[in-house]
Design a protein around this motif. Structure first.
Motif, mmCIF file in Angstrom:
data_model
loop_
_atom_site.group_PDB
_atom_site.id
_atom_site.type_symbol
_atom_site.label_atom_id
_atom_site.label_comp_id
_atom_site.label_asym_id
_atom_site.label_seq_id
_atom_site.Cartn_x
_atom_site.Cartn_y
_atom_site.Cartn_z
ATOM 1 N N VAL A 78 0.820 -1.207 0.000
ATOM 2 C CA VAL A 78 0.000 0.000 0.000
ATOM 3 C C VAL A 78 0.859 1.265 0.000
ATOM 4 O O VAL A 78 1.883 1.353 0.696
ATOM 5 N N ASN A 108 0.866 4.093 1.422
ATOM 6 C CA ASN A 108 0.431 4.911 2.566
ATOM 7 C C ASN A 108 0.984 4.276 3.839
ATOM 8 O O ASN A 108 0.795 3.060 4.033
ATOM 9 N N PRO A 109 1.662 5.040 4.717
ATOM 10 C CA PRO A 109 1.913 6.480 4.621
ATOM 11 C C PRO A 109 3.264 6.757 3.946
ATOM 12 O O PRO A 109 4.293 6.209 4.362
ATOM 13 N N GLU A 144 -10.511 -1.695 2.771
ATOM 14 C CA GLU A 144 -9.071 -1.451 2.934
ATOM 15 C C GLU A 144 -8.700 -0.052 2.464
ATOM 16 O O GLU A 144 -7.900 0.644 3.103
ATOM 17 N N ARG A 190 -9.535 2.826 4.856
ATOM 18 C CA ARG A 190 -8.651 2.957 6.017
ATOM 19 C C ARG A 190 -7.266 3.470 5.646
ATOM 20 O O ARG A 190 -6.599 4.105 6.455
ATOM 21 N N GLN A 191 -6.825 3.192 4.427
ATOM 22 C CA GLN A 191 -5.497 3.632 3.986
ATOM 23 C C GLN A 191 -5.536 4.022 2.514
ATOM 24 O O GLN A 191 -5.081 3.276 1.646
ATOM 25 N N ASP A 235 -4.541 5.567 -1.033
ATOM 26 C CA ASP A 235 -3.232 5.739 -1.665
ATOM 27 C C ASP A 235 -2.794 7.196 -1.661
ATOM 28 O O ASP A 235 -3.601 8.115 -1.805
ATOM 29 N N GLN A 236 -1.491 7.380 -1.523
ATOM 30 C CA GLN A 236 -0.849 8.682 -1.740
ATOM 31 C C GLN A 236 -0.007 8.535 -3.001
ATOM 32 O O GLN A 236 0.938 7.750 -3.037
ATOM 33 N N THR A 264 -2.464 -4.706 -0.190
ATOM 34 C CA THR A 264 -2.104 -4.125 1.101
ATOM 35 C C THR A 264 -0.638 -4.368 1.442
ATOM 36 O O THR A 264 0.113 -3.436 1.723
#
Length: 270
Positions: free
Chosen positions: A46, A48-49, A74, A77-78, A80-81, A165
């Protein structure tokens, strides 16, 4: 011309603060002596962060698209950046699944005694093997992987990155299948698959130790957070039993036509 890295220098993480499993799938030799092109297709966990330095490094990859293979839960909750200019594409591989969700597994890890009962004695390994078989046969997985590989077959969409993830299961099968279609030998595919453990397990070392200190079976949490050969072998066996091999899997299971399969080989091999 600069010589490409070989052997253990392939499949390496690009070295981010987060997204430790972000790797180029290129550089591997095929059985007929060609090589998978580098700097075109990336696999990852994932996004992030990510800190500013991570975002700078990801930006240097020149990505056109980010394919997120996770569930909507999913993602909520997180999220993408990603750098500006990268097109985000959501492909829920497990949309049709009715088995235990990743979030439920992580919740069990917060209750080690309960996890021992529900996931011990080989249960978690059997669950992952079943999940990998579903990557081959589940309708949403077939639809999703078709969408992913059709997109990768478009030169205008490259370079591209796909991830889940932890970058090991849904992304792991995507990578194994793609490398298999390109003609990369089975032992090399397994080597790339298992390299995930080099990046994910150290990242979760403190969580693994905490789980064990609270009475949990260490092998359970390692089985959840890492990868094991029988997982990928289960998907390969399912593919071979149902379709006979990678080319027929792409053709009959996914519906990726011969023109697109040849375009993938043309784009990604040298």
């Amino acid at each position: 011309m600069q010589e490409l890295p070989t052997g253990d220098s392939l499949g390496l993480s690009i070295g981010l603060h987060a997204a430790h499993n972000l790797r180029d799938i290129g550089g591997y030799l095929t059985a007929d002596g060609r090589r998978v092109r580098r700097n075109l297709v990336y696999r990852s966990d994932v996004l992030n962060p990510l800190n500013n330095e991570d975002l700078r490094k990801v930006g240097q990859l020149g990505l056109k698209r980010d394919y997120d293979l996770r569930t909507t839960d999913e993602i909520s909750r997180q999220p993408d950046q990603i750098p500006s200019g990268v097109t985000y594409v959501h492909i829920d591989i497990l949309a049709d699944a009715n088995s235990i969700a990743p979030a439920q597994l992580m919740a069990l890890l917060r209750d080690p005694p309960k996890a021992n009962v529900e996931l011990g004695s080989g249960r978690i390994e059997a669950m992952f093997a079943d999940a990998y078989r579903k990557f081959v046969s589940l309708p949403s997985a077939r639809r999703g992987y078709l969408k992913l590989f059709e997109a990768i077959a478009d030169a205008a969409a490259l370079p591209g990155l796909y991830h889940c993830t932890t970058g090991k299961d849904r992304a792991g099968w995507a990578t194994a299948a793609l490398l298999g279609l390109l003609g990369v030998p089975a032992d090399t595919i397994m080597q790339d698959y298992l390299r995930t453990n080099d990046y994910i397990l150290p990242y979760y070392a403190a969580q693994i130790d905490k789980f064990a200190a609270q009475g949990g079976n260490r092998e359970i949490v390692i089985a959840i957070l890492g990868v094991q050969p029988p997982y990928l072998e289960a998907a390969l066996a399912e593919m071979n039993a149902l379709y006979g091999g990678f080319d027929d899997y792409f053709d009959k299971a996914l519906g990726l036509n011969q023109v697109s399969r040849e375009r993938l080989r043309h784009l990604l091999l040298e």
